[in-house]
Write a protein that holds these residues in place. Structure first.
Motif, PDB file in Angstrom:
ATOM      1  N   ILE A   1       0.841  -1.199   0.000  1.00 39.32           N
ATOM      2  CA  ILE A   1       0.000   0.000   0.000  1.00 39.32           C
ATOM      3  C   ILE A   1       0.875   1.246   0.000  1.00 39.32           C
ATOM      4  CG2 ILE A   1      -1.704   1.292   1.374  1.00 39.32           C
ATOM      5  CD1 ILE A   1      -2.922  -1.168   0.116  1.00 39.32           C
TER       6      ILE A   1
ATOM      7  N   GLY B   1       7.667   2.977   3.608  1.00 40.88           N
ATOM      8  CA  GLY B   1       6.700   2.799   4.694  1.00 40.88           C
ATOM      9  C   GLY B   1       6.141   1.398   4.686  1.00 40.88           C
TER      10      GLY B   1
ATOM     11  N   TYR C   1       5.483   8.625   4.596  1.00 39.90           N
ATOM     12  CA  TYR C   1       4.260   8.009   4.087  1.00 39.90           C
ATOM     13  C   TYR C   1       3.597   9.029   3.175  1.00 39.90           C
ATOM     14  CZ  TYR C   1       4.670   4.718   8.043  1.00 39.90           C
ATOM     15  OH  TYR C   1       5.094   3.773   8.947  1.00 39.90           O
TER      16      TYR C   1
ATOM     17  N   THR D   1      -0.718   8.887   2.458  1.00 39.97           N
ATOM     18  CA  THR D   1      -1.616   9.398   3.497  1.00 39.97           C
ATOM     19  C   THR D   1      -1.341  10.873   3.813  1.00 39.97           C
ATOM     20  OG1 THR D   1      -0.144   8.250   5.026  1.00 39.97           O
ATOM     21  CG2 THR D   1      -2.305   7.261   4.651  1.00 39.97           C
TER      22      THR D   1
ATOM     23  N   GLN E   1       3.313  11.554   6.615  1.00 41.64           N
ATOM     24  CA  GLN E   1       3.654  11.376   8.029  1.00 41.64           C
ATOM     25  C   GLN E   1       5.056  10.782   8.110  1.00 41.64           C
ATOM     26  OE1 GLN E   1       0.866   9.895   6.618  1.00 41.64           O
ATOM     27  NE2 GLN E   1      -0.409  11.662   7.111  1.00 41.64           N
ATOM     28  N   PHE E   2       5.691  10.930   9.278  1.00 40.46           N
ATOM     29  CA  PHE E   2       7.038  10.360   9.370  1.00 40.46           C
ATOM     30  C   PHE E   2       6.941   8.854   9.589  1.00 40.46           C
ATOM     31  CE2 PHE E   2       6.619  10.892  14.017  1.00 40.46           C
ATOM     32  CZ  PHE E   2       7.258   9.758  14.495  1.00 40.46           C
TER      33      PHE E   2
ATOM     34  N   GLN F   1       3.868  15.567   8.689  1.00 41.27           N
ATOM     35  CA  GLN F   1       2.542  15.868   9.235  1.00 41.27           C
ATOM     36  C   GLN F   1       2.405  15.403  10.684  1.00 41.27           C
ATOM     37  OE1 GLN F   1       1.289  18.182   7.037  1.00 41.27           O
ATOM     38  NE2 GLN F   1      -0.687  17.180   7.139  1.00 41.27           N
ATOM     39  N   THR F   2       3.159  14.373  11.056  1.00 39.97           N
ATOM     40  CA  THR F   2       3.088  13.915  12.447  1.00 39.97           C
ATOM     41  C   THR F   2       4.344  14.285  13.246  1.00 39.97           C
ATOM     42  OG1 THR F   2       3.719  11.762  11.551  1.00 39.97           O
ATOM     43  CG2 THR F   2       1.421  12.019  12.204  1.00 39.97           C
TER      44      THR F   2
ATOM     45  N   THR G   1      -5.865   6.337   5.787  1.00 41.01           N
ATOM     46  CA  THR G   1      -6.969   7.136   5.276  1.00 41.01           C
ATOM     47  C   THR G   1      -8.273   6.428   5.633  1.00 41.01           C
ATOM     48  OG1 THR G   1      -5.547   7.731   3.445  1.00 41.01           O
ATOM     49  CG2 THR G   1      -7.896   8.141   3.140  1.00 41.01           C
TER      50      THR G   1
ATOM     51  N   GLU H   1      -2.704  13.724  12.869  1.00 38.98           N
ATOM     52  CA  GLU H   1      -1.925  14.885  12.411  1.00 38.98           C
ATOM     53  C   GLU H   1      -2.287  16.132  13.212  1.00 38.98           C
ATOM     54  OE1 GLU H   1      -1.246  13.664   7.727  1.00 38.98           O
ATOM     55  OE2 GLU H   1      -2.599  15.305   8.228  1.00 38.98           O
TER      56      GLU H   1
ATOM     57  N   GLN I   1      -0.940  15.871  16.657  1.00 40.71           N
ATOM     58  CA  GLN I   1       0.509  16.119  16.716  1.00 40.71           C
ATOM     59  C   GLN I   1       0.812  17.616  16.651  1.00 40.71           C
ATOM     60  OE1 GLN I   1       2.638  14.204  17.766  1.00 40.71           O
ATOM     61  NE2 GLN I   1       3.302  12.585  16.405  1.00 40.71           N
TER      62      GLN I   1
END
Lengths: 281, 397
Positions: free
Chosen positions: A58, A103, A133, A136, A139-140, A151-152, B37, B44, B47
């Motif tokens: 994915i 990822g 990632y 999505t 994100q890390f 994003q995270t 998703t 997010e 965070q």
């Protein structure tokens, strides 16, 4: 007499499901380049595309399998290698190639990677590492460099964790062929993919790619062209370097080359031999 | 007393953002999650609150959902207030630990942006993920609006951590339909939320001063007793939920109940649906009533524990119940929601005709016309006196 307009077709389009075009990849993304590398490697080797199975997991890279005009499987997150093992063991005649992202292969599917390396099952894993990632939204993950933003792991702190070096991971887990290139080194990378496919054993090829949409944007690394130019600048070719020295630092140095190419008994061959012995043949 | 309007913050928020705000205000100790998703925005946003120094919680962005739920169980075991979020395949990967969380009586709030299960891969909304976990022991609350998602997330902590319950709670929002659409959301002031949710008082946590063993083997000797206790706990939920909601209503003026009834009292045909489909169904009922058709709606919020008696009572003397559900139980005697409703109505003196319409799988749109089609069919079946066991609507056959 009617004049026919010549239609220009990409020489590799014979391997691609054109009815699925356009690719979903963002502009400036490396995955399209790597898709091209794989198509060219298959073409250069002259192997039967219909006997080649392409499996992916994915994520953005996960979408790659579906574009190839052969038997393909878009599996669940992280499981590409495990699915591919099933394919290879059930029919060792097939050429099995996994194309998936960092990822997918090193986070949620990390366990399958190390065990497939250890087992030395004949397949080629192409891991496009864009350090986050992407699908999505950025994100890390386990390949995101320390203190990079995502994003995270937003500003001002960035990523608390430290990344895997996938070359070291694959080599130390027992892969018989390990290489790393950046997405701009298309000719060299394609050659390594060819070697990886020909190798009777587990081959791991990491391609460092650019994700300008998410990772690049959040870390202010520029657009796709800028990121790919940068990859070319920092890529340092060190073929044959011991894998534990194959450092990867996005800003300054990405050691590229073929680091492992060794011979070990291959799993499906050993399995077939054992079955013959068990039957007293 | 209801909190005065000037203290309420009104914002346009997606379902995911509304939940992120609720988690921020609920003062978590640990949030462990993995991106998927359409849930990802929850984590997010959370965070970002962390980076802005607005929360005290430790966020663990683990390497898979299996690890996320495992980390939540660990954090809950030491007595923390814990939450996670996922959907679809991610939820499915948690499977093993869902059962552990529930039977080890770990209060965890698990927000789910309901999404179809693979394969083939599909990122859009249906309820196959939530229905798949329906026997795991989680309490399940499905929301119709972003406001309800916010409110329910806050109430979920009270419910999960209540000493008569001690069970994990799933809060479901329809993927994309609610997770990504912006609606008007009224947010409570932080201090009021703090007062409402309080601080978790753990029962028998892992504590260095009082060591205890969790999760060891319980074979033929004790396993069954654990299940007996778990069963009793989930059956205590309606009472506690009512109390928690009454308290929430006092400060906000809002309540939802285990299910919501809309124009059901004199209805001949009652639609039963969950989550955002409830909103569409109510609009359809309004329009059909203008045409003189007596249609009502039951919008189910609490799927586990299932409010069987309440539903039977609310259905009353209706001639037919038309269930619209976004999940299939392949080969079952009835699909998940219909299975529950049929069972609930079995004891009724005059059982209505029960229709089961499976709709919207993999995010296939469920417009008002789909409901109208179902109602038209229901009327025909009523006239004929018989109906098929179930039907799929809105699919190429």
């Amino acid at each position: 007499m009617t004049e026919s307009t010549p239609v220009l077709r990409h020489p590799m389009s014979k391997y691609i499901r054109e009815d699925r075009q356009p690719f979903i990849y963002c502009s400036g993304c490396s995955i399209g380049i790597v898709t091209g590398m794989l198509a060219r490697a298959i073409d250069n080797l002259g192997i039967d595309i219909n006997k080649t199975v392409i499996v992916s997991g994915i994520g953005c890279t996960g979408r790659t399998s579906g574009y190839f005009k052969t038997g393909t499987y878009h599996t669940t997150h992280g499981r590409a290698i495990a699915f591919a093992e099933g394919v290879k063991i059930a029919n060792p005649e097939l050429e099995v190639i996994v194309v998936s992202g960092d990822g997918d292969i090193s986070a949620i599917g990390g366990n399958h990677l190390i065990h497939a390396c250890r087992r030395n099952i004949d397949m080629t894993v192409i891991c496009i590492n864009n350090m986050n990632y992407g699908m999505t939204g950025g994100q890390f993950g386990p390949t995101t460099e320390h203190e990079r933003y995502s994003q995270t792991s937003p500003r001002p702190y960035g990523n608390l964790e430290h990344p895997f070096n996938l070359v070291k991971l694959a080599a130390s887990s027992g892969a018989t062929f390990v290489a790393r290139w950046t997405a701009v080194q298309a000719r060299r990378a394609t050659k390594s993919i060819e070697k990886a496919i020909e190798k009777e054993g587990f081959s791991f090829v990491e391609i460092i790619g650019a994700c300008p949409t998410a990772y690049g944007r959040m870390n202010r690394l520029g657009d796709g062209v800028t990121m790919h130019k940068h990859l070319l600048e920092v890529a340092e070719i060190q073929n044959g370097l011991p894998p534990h020295e194959a450092e990867l630092d996005y800003a300054t140095k990405i050691i590229c080359g073929e680091f492992v190419n060794i011979e070990k008994p291959e799993y499906t061959a050993v399995l077939a031999e054992m079955q013959r012995k068990a039957k007293g043949e | 007393m209801t909190i005065s309007k000037d203290k309420i913050k009104i914002e346009g928020l997606t379902g995911d953002s509304a939940i992120a705000h609720a988690l921020r205000q609920a003062n978590l100790d640990v949030l462990a999650a993995y991106p998927i998703t359409p849930q990802t925005i929850i984590v997010e946003d959370y965070q970002r609150f962390a980076a802005d120094g607005e929360i005290n919680a430790a966020v663990i962005p683990v390497e898979s959902e299996h690890s996320a739920m495992s980390a939540c169980v660990g954090a809950s075991a030491v007595g923390g207030r814990v939450a996670t979020a996922s959907a679809s395949a991610g939820l499915a990967l948690m499977w093993e630990i869902l059962y552990v969380a529930a039977s080890m009586r770990m209060p965890i709030v698990f927000t789910v942006a309901n999404r179809a299960l693979s394969g083939p891969i599909n990122i859009h909304n249906d309820h196959s993920d939530g229905m798949g976990m329906r026997d795991s022991g989680f309490i399940q609350l499905y929301c119709q609006s972003c406001q309800e998602a916010y409110d329910t997330t806050l109430m979920a902590f009270r419910l999960a951590e209540h000493h008569d319950i001690l069970l994990p709670v799933m809060v479901g929002i329809d993927g994309f339909i609610l997770s990504h659409n912006v609606e008007r959301v009224e947010m409570l002031p932080d201090d009021e939320v703090e007062k409402f949710v309080g601080v978790r008082a753990p029962v028998d946590p892992l504590d260095p001063n009082n060591p205890l063993t969790m999760g060891p083997l319980a074979l033929t000797d004790y396993y069954f007793e654990f299940k007996e206790q778990q069963d009793r706990a989930i059956n205590r939920v309606p009472k506690v939920y009512k109390e928690v909601e009454a308290e929430f209503e006092k400060i906000t003026g809002r309540k939802y109940g285990q299910f919501e009834t809309y124009k059901t009292e004199d209805a001949d045909i009652i639609i039963i649906a969950m989550s955002t489909m409830g909103g569409t169904a109510k609009v359809v009922a309004d329009v059909l009533r203008e045409k003189g058709e007596k249609v009502g709606v039951i919008r189910l919020k609490m799927f586990r524990p299932f409010p069987a008696e309440g539903i039977a009572k609310a259905v009353g003397n209706a001639k037919a119940v038309a269930i619209f559900e976004k999940a299939m139980s392949f080969g079952a005697a009835a699909h998940p929601l219909a299975m529950e409703v049929r069972t609930a109505l079995y004891e009724s003196k005059e059982r209505p005709m029960i229709l089961d319409f499976v709709v919207g799988l993999g995010g296939r749109d469920v417009p008002p016309t789909t409901f109208v089609e179902g109602i038209e069919k229901t009327k025909e079946y009523l006239k004929a006196g018989k109906a098929p066991k179930y039907e799929t609507l809105g699919v190429r056959k």
